[in-house]
Design a protein around this motif. Sequence first.
Motif, PDB file in Angstrom:
ATOM      1  N   UNK A 188      28.754   6.115 130.781  1.00  0.00           N
ATOM      2  CA  UNK A 188      29.980   5.650 131.439  1.00  0.00           C
ATOM      3  C   UNK A 188      31.194   5.883 130.534  1.00  0.00           C
ATOM      4  N   UNK A 189      31.034   5.561 129.259  1.00  0.00           N
ATOM      5  CA  UNK A 189      32.126   5.747 128.301  1.00  0.00           C
ATOM      6  C   UNK A 189      31.994   7.114 127.631  1.00  0.00           C
ATOM      7  N   UNK A 190      31.727   8.111 128.423  1.00  0.00           N
ATOM      8  CA  UNK A 190      31.420   9.443 127.910  1.00  0.00           C
ATOM      9  C   UNK A 190      32.468   9.908 126.905  1.00  0.00           C
ATOM     10  N   UNK A 191      31.993  10.332 125.768  1.00  0.00           N
ATOM     11  CA  UNK A 191      32.945  10.888 124.805  1.00  0.00           C
ATOM     12  C   UNK A 191      32.341  12.122 124.141  1.00  0.00           C
ATOM     13  N   UNK A 195      26.671   4.199 127.637  1.00  0.00           N
ATOM     14  CA  UNK A 195      27.227   5.312 126.857  1.00  0.00           C
ATOM     15  C   UNK A 195      27.657   6.447 127.786  1.00  0.00           C
TER      16      UNK A 195
END
Lengths: 244, 530
Positions: B471-474, B469
């Motif tokens: 890494x795919x920071x949103x 999560x």
Amino acid sequence: MVLINLDLLSDAELRYIARQEGFSDWETLDREDLTEQLQEKYEEEDEGGQPSRDTISQKRFLTSLTDFGTPGKKSVQLPGVEELPKTYNETSIHLLLRDPQWAYAYWSISPATRGEITGCVQGADPELLLCVVMRDPESGETSSFDIRVGIEDEQWNINLPRIGGVYSVSLLWRKSDGGNITLAKSKPIETFPSYWDDHYDEISMDKNKFNVMFSSVISNEGEVADNAMLRSVARIISKGALET
Amino acid sequence: MKTNNVAIILNAHLPYVRHLEYPRFLEEDWLYEAISETYLPLLRMLKRLSADRIPFKLTLSMSPTLCCMLSDEPLQQRFVNYLQMHRELGEKEVRRTETEQPQYAEMARWYLSRYEQNLEDFEACGHNILPAFRKLEEEGVVELITTCATHAYLPLYQEYPEAINAQIELGIQSHLSSFGHISRGFWLPECGYFPGIEQFLKSKGITWFQTASQSMLLSPDKVENGTFRPVRCPDGLVAFPRDYETTSLVWSNTSGYPCDHRYREFYRDIGYDLPMDYIGPYVEEDGNRIFTGFKYCAITGNGNEKRPYSLADGRRLAKEHAANFLYNVASKSNRIAKTIGKDPLSTLCFDCELFGHWWFEGLDWLEEVIRQSACEECTVKFITPTQFLEDDPELETARPAFSSWGQGGFSSTWLDGSNAWIYRHIHQSIERMEELALRFPDQMSLKRRFLNQAAREILLAMDSDWPFIMYHKSGGQYAQKRLEEHLQNFNVVYSNMCKNAVNTEWLVKAEKKDVIFKDIDYNIFSPKRQ
């Protein structure tokens, strides 16, 4: 987490995201401006070392978890809990293999050792080195190279020059008399070369073998699976015919 | 004669999330959405196929964290609340769409009936769906396997054999406790393989595991059959490589079946589209908009305008795509069989939640694939890796290559600039846990509970979802908070035990908070046990 392709969102969703991102004019922007400004904002973040949202957002069915982005809500802290320390009271170095060509090293230097080092150099920058050693598992021969790091550094990405070596890294302090003191040494990590690295001709000259080896790692559109080594092998063997 | 074997492995996993301290905690919805949109419909589908005596068998990996949550009474009750709330929203939506948006009324009625069906089924199985999967296993339609205790990405813990061992051993124990038998297969989280992992698995009675596609082509050994047959590792375990090409028929983000513009759009949801004074009670109390699960549009294409979704079109399309899939599998397998001179096996690995939750028609498609494969003319047969091995097939011996199914095919998803910092702390905690297990072996009573809780905290910190999560920071901070909390909690035990003390207030609260691995024995981290 849902990684959103902005083009797919409704105007209401875009406005909501813009509000969350702190745009003061989120209510008045039209669709085109909303998309453009959000895209710009994400690209700016990407330049800060984050993965590209644009690339990721195209993955319609990236199976992951919905990011609810619940602001401020965290589980209740238990009694006696303290913040994590920035570093630990020890001198050590660790090496993690990220892929066959890159490793990640992190280290810490205990306050006592740090005090000794800084005391010796009296205000000057101490000379700290990462000594990366590669051993050939077949011949036993070793080679090494150094990377200069600062006293405040605590991590480094290390390029591994050859696939098929056993690597370790030592944290060294080079004293003013030129002598090295090993502060810490990592455990070794190993990389393995692919059999086909040295046997390209066996595949490239045999259509059936080529099909068996590659048809399961290439999509219907001819795209090779997302892997740099695989793509390199594919490019060489297919003499550029495979789209990588 | 069915000679084209396909092994579908579904990975059912969610991180452990349980926040009873809040009336509603949105990240708990990960579980409720998955039960409602994937697990219960999957159960219904498998029961139908079993009742119709369709010959097939799937492999389903159910992670220990998921099993813990599925058998947790408070979470079960909160799932009932979730269903009731969505049933209420469904009733409102049926009334609203019939008058205001009749083009969406069919879907509103469908959603309402699904929540009603889910409530009925959930009550009928006594709020615990695990025995229902166990029953299906007994009926022979599914093989249940296990994975790491908290779905840790193992290649980044190679320096810590005790931690790897703890992840595997507890995964197996949890499976035994949930399903009454030892798992023969083992799902490597994120298809994360490193040379040497077999030794850990073999010592626990595991016979096979799955790997990423490139693990064969990048092997240091010559693999003649590519990914079309499993390989036997030098120490006897069998690795089943994933067939990337066939998987991508479904999972490609650009051309996979779920991308067809006639399928239902995931991202268009009334949680974002309807006014807050209407939808407010069904989204978070502070006014955050979230997905509600009520989605009425077809993918259509880019842009704001979307066509209303048609259930009939979606089902028809799923049927067509199922036929297309079987055609592709059969033609490729026939071609490969001629080349390798043996019956090939395609191993397809998917996250279970893709079907139903992300890809709305995914379970319709899967059921159609299985039903259509049962006709006499079809040469495709769905089996499990265990079944494949029962015939004692002749296999090549080779060492798979280090690999994962993450971006780039190695470890970069779980080790990059966004998340590399976590390993300094997790590794330190593992070392300290080993130290505690050595210094305080076989403790009793309060200290034992204290040390057991420390072991739980470390395992929960090792979950591969947290770095994923990050890494795919949103924007969400939940993963980071959770990880930090577990590590901070561990440090409470470590600092107290160094003073030979127990913080009982902390212990009592921590035990209530994370009710997982109740039979854990912290001595599992002792280097002396290896």
